[in-house]
Design an enzyme around this catalytic site. Structure first.
Site, PDB file in Angstrom:
ATOM      1  N   LYS A   4       0.834  -1.067   0.045  1.00  0.00           N
ATOM      2  CA  LYS A   4       0.010   0.082   0.066  1.00  0.00           C
ATOM      3  C   LYS A   4       0.889   1.232  -0.130  1.00  0.00           C
ATOM      4  O   LYS A   4       2.043   1.279   0.573  1.00  0.00           O
ATOM      5  CB  LYS A   4      -0.832   0.081   1.291  1.00  0.00           C
ATOM      6  CG  LYS A   4      -1.944  -0.984   1.287  1.00  0.00           C
ATOM      7  CD  LYS A   4      -2.832  -0.668   2.562  1.00  0.00           C
ATOM      8  CE  LYS A   4      -3.632  -1.928   2.819  1.00  0.00           C
ATOM      9  NZ  LYS A   4      -5.068  -1.702   1.861  1.00  0.00           N
ATOM     10  N   ARG A  50     -10.368 -11.397   1.797  1.00  0.00           N
ATOM     11  CA  ARG A  50     -11.193 -12.628   1.224  1.00  0.00           C
ATOM     12  C   ARG A  50     -10.294 -13.815   1.320  1.00  0.00           C
ATOM     13  O   ARG A  50     -11.143 -14.905   1.283  1.00  0.00           O
ATOM     14  CB  ARG A  50     -11.575 -12.121  -0.247  1.00  0.00           C
ATOM     15  CG  ARG A  50     -10.511 -11.667  -1.234  1.00  0.00           C
ATOM     16  CD  ARG A  50     -10.949 -11.004  -2.575  1.00  0.00           C
ATOM     17  NE  ARG A  50     -11.022  -9.494  -1.893  1.00  0.00           N
ATOM     18  CZ  ARG A  50     -11.366  -8.364  -2.921  1.00  0.00           C
ATOM     19  NH1 ARG A  50     -11.433  -8.770  -4.241  1.00  0.00           N
ATOM     20  NH2 ARG A  50     -10.957  -7.310  -2.492  1.00  0.00           N
TER      21      ARG A  50
END
Ligand code: BES
Ligand code: ZN
Ligand code: ZN
Length: 511
Positions: A281, A355
């Site tokens: 990120k 996920r």
């Protein structure tokens, strides 16, 4: 924080501060462009209190506007040292959700005045008034400033709830329920507030275990080796890059009288720090990713409350706790992983890690017997783009299950908005070389893409997915809640478990 009931007359109560709700009883204006003049009305019948507030109302200073506060010192003919009038908004819209917030705002405004106690006049005609009041008051008493030398040590220690004689037992029971739920929400907020160095997967598991021991839940903790042995390839792929060992936390609530089915499975994302992994990120705002375990913390808090409220329903809580870090051992974009269910996953972006861990958590919950599933996760920035910091996103694969869940939101007062996860979105996760890929090809429908991915692992089991990325952390404080971790989803899940226990008990009795 201690709550006591008092059936006396409000004006006769000796307290640092008597708090009374004021609503605006103005008639709905037929002409919407012209706002009706406010008609403030105090929610008490005590004549002395009404008289004490008369002048303030006449001056126009008190309008009943939502969470407006006006303080009067040495109110005439009252034994209280102060009278605090607090706005409840439009009379017709003053429901339990407003009362909960008002309770939090009352606590925050009284403690800001360096007082440690107050008395609150309970308004009549609000559903579950005592319960929601206690919930809101506890939530309002929490501040996330643990590591500051100048932290607000000031807390409200004692609240007197003034209510007319009558259903004493019912009110006491409501206070107890509110206490359990409010404390569970704050317990979750405490976990979420800890930074990554002080809330590793190991520490999160220890905290969950300690809680389980305290409330009498069975709890199993599995380490990285066991996670690999169980063939949780999706979960392990996230954990493999970190020096911190992951933990699979499994909590069981199994009341003896509960029917064998349904079994509610609660699955939480417990990423204790999300750097993005190799798909790292940007630096700006990365520190926020310490709260990427808020979904897992919500499940731990919910299990705590469920153990204490004792609904007649089996519940399994699962938290997949891991860091997501770059390293020489970390998974790479393009890697293919085999999930516990046997599905192959092409990992396009290692930052879509939530996920991956949930895929195995959801599958494992069903292996353990869950017949209905709820997951909570700070899953996508796309959900924040869609709904901002007001609503959580709700996804599902079953209208009936969704409706049941949606019905409890009025009770919990948490705002959540349904978003689609229909099969027409399935193409978003198509891969050329594996069964599925972990991100979409484009930027569109990012929150739905994540939900579609999770849906691959729940099959026909009724399932609700809560994307709480935008609401798990309050960027700004509100009058009723401090800046920082919100503890969102705890209340809704606990209400749902209680409601589900009742309605499945009813249908079991019918059949
Ligand atoms: N933990 C983040 C999502 C998130 C964003 C949580 C903002 C809280 C606030 C998640 O793991 C993530 O990084 N998602 C990516 C997915 C993308 C790579 C497809 C995102 O949303 O950018
Ligand atoms: Zn991520
Ligand atoms: Zn994440």
């Amino acid at each position: 924080m201690k709550f006591t009931l008092n059936t006396g007359t409000p004006s006769q109560i000796e307290t640092e501060c008597l708090v009374v709700t004021v609503v605006d009883n103005a008639a709905e204006s037929s002409n919407s462009s012209k706002a009706a003049k406010p008609r403030p009305q105090l929610l008490t019948e005590d004549k002395s209190v009404l008289r004490a507030a008369e002048e303030l109302i006449a001056s126009g200073e008190v309008t009943g506007k939502t969470l407006e506060t006006v303080l009067l010192h040495k109110p005439p003919r009252l034994k209280a040292k102060r009278l605090l009038l607090i706005g409840g908004g439009k009379a017709k819209k003053f429901t339990s959700a407003e009362l909960r917030k008002l309770a939090g705002a009352a606590v925050r405004s009284v403690k800001a005045k360096d007082l440690k106690s107050f008395a609150f006049v309970m308004p009549a005609g609000v559903d579950d008034a005592a319960k929601v009041f206690v919930e809101g008051a506890l939530v309002g008493n929490f501040d996330a400033d643990y590591y500051r030398a100048d932290r607000t040590k000031q807390k409200i220690e004692k609240v007197i709830m003034v209510a007319p004689k009558g259903d004493q037992k019912k009110l006491e029971a409501q206070i107890e329920q509110g206490r359990i739920i409010g404390e569970a929400q704050n317990f979750t907020r405490d976990l979420v507030n800890e930074p990554g160095n002080r809330m590793t997967p190991t520490i999160l598991a220890e905290r969950a275990k300690k809680m389980c021991d305290e409330v009498g839940l069975q709890c199993e903790i599995y380490d990285g080796e066991k996670i690999r042995e169980m063939k949780m390839g999706a979960f392990w792929s996230v954990a493999q890059g970190s020096d911190e060992d992951p933990r699979l936390i499994v909590m069981h609530y199994e009341p003896q009288e509960a029917p064998p089915k349904p079994v509610l499975g609660l699955v939480g994302k417990g990423i204790t720090f999300d750097s993005g992994g190799i798909s790292i990120k940007p630096g700006e705002g990365m520190e926020k990713m310490k709260y990427d375990m808020a979904g897992g913390a919500a499940m731990i808090g919910a299990m705590r409350a469920i153990a204490q409220l004792k609904p007649n329903l089996r519940v399994i809580g699962i938290v997949c706790a891991s860091e997501n870090m770059p390293s020489g051992k970390a998974q790479k974009p393009g890697d293919v992983q085999i999930a516990m269910s046997g599905k192959s996953i092409e990992v396009i972006n290692t930052d879509a890690e939530g996920r991956l861990v949930l895929a195995d958590g959801l599958h494992y919950a069903q292996q353990l017997g869950a017949t209905h599933l709820i997951d909570a996760a700070t899953l996508t920035g796309a959900c924040v783009v869609a709904l901002g910091m007001v609503n959580a996103g709700v996804f599902d694969n079953n209208d009936d299950f969704y409706n049941r869940f949606n019905n409890v939101l009025a009770k919990s007062g948490e705002k959540m908005w349904r978003l689609p996860a229909g099969d027409d979105y399935r193409d978003l996760i198509k891969s050329d070389i594996a069964d599925i890929r972990n991100t979409g090809a484009g930027r569109w429908a990012g929150a739905t893409t994540a939900a579609m991915f999770l849906k691959e692992f729940v099959g026909e089991t009724p399932w609700i997915h809560l994307d709480i990325a935008g609401v798990a952390w309050m960027e700004e404080g509100k009058p009723w809640i401090a800046k920082g971790p919100s503890g969102v989803a705890v209340r809704s899940i606990v209400e749902f478990a209680q409601d589900f226990a009742k309605s499945s008990g009813d249908s079991a009795a019918r059949s």
